[in-house]
Design a protein around this motif. Structure first.
Motif, PDB file in Angstrom:
ATOM      1  N   LEU A  89       0.846  -1.192   0.000  1.00  0.00           N
ATOM      2  CA  LEU A  89       0.000   0.000   0.000  1.00  0.00           C
ATOM      3  C   LEU A  89       0.883   1.245   0.000  1.00  0.00           C
ATOM      4  CD1 LEU A  89      -2.579  -1.103   2.753  1.00  0.00           C
ATOM      5  CD2 LEU A  89      -2.556  -1.671   0.304  1.00  0.00           C
ATOM      6  N   ILE A  90       0.676   2.122  -0.987  1.00  0.00           N
ATOM      7  CA  ILE A  90       1.500   3.320  -1.135  1.00  0.00           C
ATOM      8  C   ILE A  90       0.602   4.557  -1.050  1.00  0.00           C
ATOM      9  CG2 ILE A  90       3.215   4.487  -2.556  1.00  0.00           C
ATOM     10  CD1 ILE A  90       3.708   1.840  -3.995  1.00  0.00           C
ATOM     11  N   HIS A  91       0.856   5.399  -0.063  1.00  0.00           N
ATOM     12  CA  HIS A  91       0.023   6.578   0.193  1.00  0.00           C
ATOM     13  C   HIS A  91       0.268   7.699  -0.810  1.00  0.00           C
ATOM     14  CE1 HIS A  91       3.443   8.917   1.569  1.00  0.00           C
ATOM     15  NE2 HIS A  91       3.848   7.852   2.253  1.00  0.00           N
ATOM     16  N   GLY A  92      -0.514   8.755  -0.666  1.00  0.00           N
ATOM     17  CA  GLY A  92      -0.414   9.893  -1.569  1.00  0.00           C
ATOM     18  C   GLY A  92       0.341  11.067  -0.970  1.00  0.00           C
ATOM     19  N   LEU A  93       0.250  12.214  -1.633  1.00  0.00           N
ATOM     20  CA  LEU A  93       0.964  13.428  -1.240  1.00  0.00           C
ATOM     21  C   LEU A  93       0.510  13.921   0.137  1.00  0.00           C
ATOM     22  CD1 LEU A  93       2.799  15.889  -1.938  1.00  0.00           C
ATOM     23  CD2 LEU A  93       0.783  16.934  -3.002  1.00  0.00           C
ATOM     24  N   GLY A  94       1.479  14.223   1.004  1.00  0.00           N
ATOM     25  CA  GLY A  94       1.167  14.767   2.321  1.00  0.00           C
ATOM     26  C   GLY A  94       0.625  13.749   3.295  1.00  0.00           C
ATOM     27  N   ALA A  95       0.661  12.487   2.935  1.00  0.00           N
ATOM     28  CA  ALA A  95       0.059  11.443   3.762  1.00  0.00           C
ATOM     29  C   ALA A  95       1.139  10.562   4.392  1.00  0.00           C
ATOM     30  CB  ALA A  95      -0.904  10.604   2.917  1.00  0.00           C
ATOM     31  N   SER A  96       0.724   9.390   4.871  1.00  0.00           N
ATOM     32  CA  SER A  96       1.657   8.437   5.475  1.00  0.00           C
ATOM     33  C   SER A  96       0.972   7.074   5.523  1.00  0.00           C
ATOM     34  CB  SER A  96       2.040   8.875   6.902  1.00  0.00           C
ATOM     35  OG  SER A  96       0.994   8.569   7.817  1.00  0.00           O
ATOM     36  N   THR A  97       1.641   6.112   6.138  1.00  0.00           N
ATOM     37  CA  THR A  97       1.058   4.766   6.273  1.00  0.00           C
ATOM     38  C   THR A  97      -0.255   4.795   7.047  1.00  0.00           C
ATOM     39  OG1 THR A  97       2.394   4.406   8.274  1.00  0.00           O
ATOM     40  CG2 THR A  97       3.322   3.631   6.204  1.00  0.00           C
ATOM     41  N   ILE A 116       4.437   1.532   3.199  1.00  0.00           N
ATOM     42  CA  ILE A 116       5.720   2.241   3.129  1.00  0.00           C
ATOM     43  C   ILE A 116       5.494   3.749   3.157  1.00  0.00           C
ATOM     44  CG2 ILE A 116       7.750   2.676   1.688  1.00  0.00           C
ATOM     45  CD1 ILE A 116       7.455  -0.158   0.583  1.00  0.00           C
ATOM     46  N   ASP A 117       6.219   4.440   4.040  1.00  0.00           N
ATOM     47  CA  ASP A 117       6.235   5.904   4.006  1.00  0.00           C
ATOM     48  C   ASP A 117       7.213   6.338   2.920  1.00  0.00           C
ATOM     49  OD1 ASP A 117       4.410   6.592   5.950  1.00  0.00           O
ATOM     50  OD2 ASP A 117       5.878   6.695   7.574  1.00  0.00           O
ATOM     51  N   LEU A 118       6.721   7.030   1.921  1.00  0.00           N
ATOM     52  CA  LEU A 118       7.603   7.521   0.866  1.00  0.00           C
ATOM     53  C   LEU A 118       8.603   8.530   1.436  1.00  0.00           C
ATOM     54  CD1 LEU A 118       4.975   8.130  -1.977  1.00  0.00           C
ATOM     55  CD2 LEU A 118       6.567   6.192  -1.759  1.00  0.00           C
ATOM     56  N   LEU A 119       9.708   8.714   0.746  1.00  0.00           N
ATOM     57  CA  LEU A 119      10.692   9.698   1.157  1.00  0.00           C
ATOM     58  C   LEU A 119      10.002  11.056   1.321  1.00  0.00           C
ATOM     59  CD1 LEU A 119      13.866   9.818   1.523  1.00  0.00           C
ATOM     60  CD2 LEU A 119      13.877  10.970  -0.699  1.00  0.00           C
ATOM     61  N   GLY A 120      10.300  11.736   2.433  1.00  0.00           N
ATOM     62  CA  GLY A 120       9.703  13.039   2.693  1.00  0.00           C
ATOM     63  C   GLY A 120       8.400  12.975   3.463  1.00  0.00           C
ATOM     64  N   HIS A 121       7.907  11.780   3.740  1.00  0.00           N
ATOM     65  CA  HIS A 121       6.608  11.608   4.379  1.00  0.00           C
ATOM     66  C   HIS A 121       6.712  10.763   5.654  1.00  0.00           C
ATOM     67  CE1 HIS A 121       5.634  12.653   0.223  1.00  0.00           C
ATOM     68  NE2 HIS A 121       4.407  12.941   0.593  1.00  0.00           N
ATOM     69  N   GLY A 122       5.722  10.951   6.536  1.00  0.00           N
ATOM     70  CA  GLY A 122       5.619  10.107   7.722  1.00  0.00           C
ATOM     71  C   GLY A 122       6.910  10.039   8.513  1.00  0.00           C
ATOM     72  N   PRO A 234      -9.408  13.173  10.347  1.00  0.00           N
ATOM     73  CA  PRO A 234      -8.909  12.853  11.687  1.00  0.00           C
ATOM     74  C   PRO A 234      -7.623  13.608  11.998  1.00  0.00           C
ATOM     75  CG  PRO A 234      -9.529  10.849  10.501  1.00  0.00           C
ATOM     76  CD  PRO A 234      -9.546  11.979   9.504  1.00  0.00           C
ATOM     77  N   GLN A 235      -7.351  13.824  13.277  1.00  0.00           N
ATOM     78  CA  GLN A 235      -6.171  14.590  13.685  1.00  0.00           C
ATOM     79  C   GLN A 235      -4.878  13.970  13.168  1.00  0.00           C
ATOM     80  OE1 GLN A 235      -6.154  17.561  15.220  1.00  0.00           O
ATOM     81  NE2 GLN A 235      -3.923  17.596  14.965  1.00  0.00           N
ATOM     82  N   GLN A 236      -4.818  12.640  13.079  1.00  0.00           N
ATOM     83  CA  GLN A 236      -3.603  11.984  12.616  1.00  0.00           C
ATOM     84  C   GLN A 236      -3.230  12.438  11.205  1.00  0.00           C
ATOM     85  OE1 GLN A 236      -1.304   9.788  14.147  1.00  0.00           O
ATOM     86  NE2 GLN A 236      -0.222  10.340  12.262  1.00  0.00           N
ATOM     87  N   LEU A 237      -4.229  12.653  10.371  1.00  0.00           N
ATOM     88  CA  LEU A 237      -3.955  13.091   9.007  1.00  0.00           C
ATOM     89  C   LEU A 237      -3.409  14.515   8.994  1.00  0.00           C
ATOM     90  CD1 LEU A 237      -7.054  11.689   7.072  1.00  0.00           C
ATOM     91  CD2 LEU A 237      -5.047  10.507   7.991  1.00  0.00           C
ATOM     92  N   VAL A 238      -3.930  15.338   9.896  1.00  0.00           N
ATOM     93  CA  VAL A 238      -3.418  16.706  10.035  1.00  0.00           C
ATOM     94  C   VAL A 238      -1.958  16.662  10.477  1.00  0.00           C
ATOM     95  CG1 VAL A 238      -3.665  18.895  11.278  1.00  0.00           C
ATOM     96  CG2 VAL A 238      -5.704  17.624  10.567  1.00  0.00           C
ATOM     97  N   ASP A 239      -1.670  15.792  11.435  1.00  0.00           N
ATOM     98  CA  ASP A 239      -0.303  15.668  11.944  1.00  0.00           C
ATOM     99  C   ASP A 239       0.653  15.166  10.860  1.00  0.00           C
ATOM    100  OD1 ASP A 239      -1.264  16.478  14.394  1.00  0.00           O
ATOM    101  OD2 ASP A 239      -1.407  14.452  15.224  1.00  0.00           O
ATOM    102  N   ASP A 240       0.175  14.255  10.014  1.00  0.00           N
ATOM    103  CA  ASP A 240       1.011  13.741   8.925  1.00  0.00           C
ATOM    104  C   ASP A 240       1.461  14.865   8.003  1.00  0.00           C
ATOM    105  OD1 ASP A 240       0.900  11.113   9.759  1.00  0.00           O
ATOM    106  OD2 ASP A 240      -0.818  10.605   8.498  1.00  0.00           O
ATOM    107  N   THR A 241       0.522  15.727   7.635  1.00  0.00           N
ATOM    108  CA  THR A 241       0.847  16.833   6.741  1.00  0.00           C
ATOM    109  C   THR A 241       1.749  17.852   7.432  1.00  0.00           C
ATOM    110  OG1 THR A 241      -1.286  16.561   5.604  1.00  0.00           O
ATOM    111  CG2 THR A 241      -0.125  18.641   5.264  1.00  0.00           C
ATOM    112  N   ARG A 242       1.442  18.143   8.684  1.00  0.00           N
ATOM    113  CA  ARG A 242       2.249  19.102   9.440  1.00  0.00           C
ATOM    114  C   ARG A 242       3.702  18.624   9.554  1.00  0.00           C
ATOM    115  NH1 ARG A 242       1.438  22.929  13.153  1.00  0.00           N
ATOM    116  NH2 ARG A 242      -0.787  22.524  13.361  1.00  0.00           N
ATOM    117  N   GLY A 243       3.902  17.322   9.644  1.00  0.00           N
ATOM    118  CA  GLY A 243       5.242  16.776   9.831  1.00  0.00           C
ATOM    119  C   GLY A 243       6.146  16.857   8.622  1.00  0.00           C
ATOM    120  N   MET A 244       5.601  17.249   7.483  1.00  0.00           N
ATOM    121  CA  MET A 244       6.422  17.373   6.285  1.00  0.00           C
ATOM    122  C   MET A 244       7.185  18.690   6.263  1.00  0.00           C
ATOM    123  SD  MET A 244       4.188  15.801   3.154  1.00  0.00           S
ATOM    124  CE  MET A 244       5.671  15.750   2.137  1.00  0.00           C
TER     125      MET A 244
END
Length: 336
Positions: A89-97, A116-122, A234-244
């Motif tokens: 499973l491969i996530h999209g832009l600004g996302a994570s596992t 897998i967290d792509l480079l630059g993500h998660g 969900p807050q987790q998705l917000v945190d994923d984007t913020r972490g980039m």
């Protein structure tokens, strides 16, 4: 006179008696050899055991790990039976596992699910330099699968993750058994908009300033186009984007555009001859859902539209999304 018995005290031994010295030293030398041999065996056994444990951990299908790969460390999460067919499973832009969390339990009951967290993500590395081009991301995913001893896998990509999955199929046709693309735009003219926040982020200086000042509210507005109207991220998705980092976010976005501009996705997939499932939410606010019909140009492609759902079906309607994936995977593996 009767000779006195030999004393156990070394001070009582006659230094002039040459026959006594060997009787004392030989046992000591023998003991030293035995001790040295034992230590070597213990060290060798520990090294072999450690190597076996590392190999087992690399191949284990349950748990999380960080893989040191070229360009930066990559975070991997695994669920399900280790000896089951692999589903990546491969996530999209600004996302994570974490964006796959709602569907993993349904998929992992029958398959080895690898996220897998792509480079630059998660939790993967976020280098300030390059490495974000879609072919590079795909190559890195292939390396990760090699490290996990995966020889064949079905790839599922969401949005930008669909481009990475497609690029890996182009690079490693022997590894990729089939593809499932979820709301992955087929060509640039099908793009609607990334929303006001998405448009501003891409503006030099203004975008960097906005990124420095980002609040949960700003990020949620940016994420709103990733779902049907009314869905709350969900807050987790917000945190994923913020972490980039700003660089990782914009570099990945530009890399997706470049990949699609060079050649529309149906044109890339047609010569590969891989079974293809395309899932689109009818209320996708980023890509016109009607553009999913473009994938019918790929032989035997299955195109499914989910009503009442936006750009992220695995989060908005997990049961329906998982069912479509399981049905597709079963047909692919059953036909092998």
């Amino acid at each position: 006179m009767t000779a006195s018995p030999v004393s156990d005290n070394p001070d009582d031994h006659d230094p002039q008696a040459p026959d006594r010295e060997p009787q004392v030293r030989r046992p000591r030398r023998r003991r030293r050899r035995i001790i040295a041999s034992t230590v070597l065996l213990v060290v060798a056994g520990a090294l072999v055991g450690n190597t076996a444990m590392v190999n087992w951990q690399d191949a284990d299908a349950t748990g999380n790990s960080i893989l040191p790969l070229e360009g930066g460390n990559i975070y991997v999460s695994q669920d399900g039976p280790r000896d089951a067919p692999a589903l990546v499973l491969i996530h999209g832009l600004g996302a994570s596992t974490s964006w796959w969390d709602p569907v993993v339990p349904m998929l992992a009951s029958s398959y080895r699910v690898i996220r897998i967290d792509l480079l630059g993500h998660g939790r993967s590395a976020k280098p300030a330099g390059g490495g974000y081009a879609i072919p590079q991301q795909a190559h890195r995913v292939g390396q990760a699968l090699d490290r996990l001893y995966v020889k064949h896998a079905i790839l599922v990509g969401h949005s930008t993750g669909g481009y990475v999955a497609s690029a890996l199929a182009e690079q490693r046709g022997d590894m990729v058994t089939a593809l499932a693309l979820i709301d992955t735009g087929p060509r640039m003219d099908a793009f609607i908009s990334g929303g006001p926040v998405g448009q501003l982020i891409d503006v030099p200086v203004v975008g960097q300033l906005l990124w420095r000042l980002r609040t949960d509210g700003i990020i949620r507005r940016g994420l709103s186009t990733a779902f049907a109207p009314g869905f709350t991220a969900p807050q987790q998705l917000v945190d994923d984007t913020r972490g980039m980092t700003y660089h990782a976010l914009t570099a990945t976005s530009h890399a997706s555009d470049d990949y699609l501009t060079q050649r529309p996705l149906p044109d890339r997939l047609t010569p590969l001859g891989k079974p293809l499932l395309v899932i689109f939410g009818e209320q996708d606010q980023r890509w016109r859902s009607s553009s999913a019909a473009s994938y019918r140009a790929v032989a035997d492609a299955r195109v499914e539209l989910i009503p009442g759902v936006g750009h992220s079906p695995m989060l908005e309607d997990p049961p329906r999304t998982a069912t479509l994936l399981l049905t597709f995977i079963s047909s692919v593996l059953g036909g092998r």
